[in-house]
Write an enzyme that holds these catalytic residues in place. Sequence first.
Site: not given
Length: 321
Positions: A14, A57, A96, A165, A177
């Site tokens: 971000a 959230y 993504k 990952r 990833d």
Amino acid sequence: MTLRIGLIGASRIATTAIIAPAAGRSDVQVTAVAARDPERARAYAAPHGVPHVAADYASLIARDDVDLVYVGLPPAGHAAWTIAALEAGKPVLCEKPFARDAAEAQAMVEAAGRTGQVLIEAFHYRFHAVMDRALALVRSGALGALQRAHAVFQVPIPKDIDDLRWRADQAGGALMDLGCYPLHILRTLIGAEPEVLSAQGVFDNGVDAAMSASLAFPGGVEAQISCSMIPDAPGAVAVLEGSEGRLEIINFIAPQIGCRMTATIRGETQVLPTDGPTTYEAQLDHVLDVLAGRAAQITGGADAIANMAAIDAIYRAAGRP
């Protein structure tokens, strides 16, 4: 009018994808962030100049000062929180890979259609001028009938159980990833969907540390993709070969940090321009254009579902544990 963005996830991506490109604009403001732990969100907000921290959230999605929700969570959280934001009447830019699989991607796209909200996949490389130029060359027919293609993206990623990952429960892995990029660029440039002929993976505790796959596109185009979190050196290359020529893009992922694009047509090689804003600046421009009705979105929707379907097929072919 200022676009006010709320961040779901106090993530490293971000910072690069949203906070940095927004900082240089007067028409975009990052107004709030939420994380699993509010303390972590507060520690993230302060150095990045984010004025508000949401308790969770759901609270972020409900804020009146959030016009667009950016979902920067691990892939395992994409579907649930993207759908929640859409149903709250907020457009979404989702990182993504779009989802954990094609079924989740389908549900997300259906939610966007049902709510009438915009849902864009953050394939940042796709919005750069390099891709516009590459697509224009391919569509011009200068390469002739396409015959072969290959693409690779590999980055050494130290094994760490805290790194999403390397975590199967968070839908990590090299293909998710990294490999989503080579797959996406070949689908985009060739303009068709592949059949997965075979795939081979190197697995570590349910996570693919490396993956390669052989694909067949309509018209007899043979293609290969590969990705790895355990290579000797990083690299990102995409190549298309046709009856009349060859296109090669070195570092198609992030042209702003160095890229070389060449086209060899009937034996003559030309170096094509690779200038333009950063991929993340171009991505934010595209989001603003789509929301303002100035452009049609070029990622998300059927494209996102198809990319996840191909990823699913590669995992099946590789016999993922």
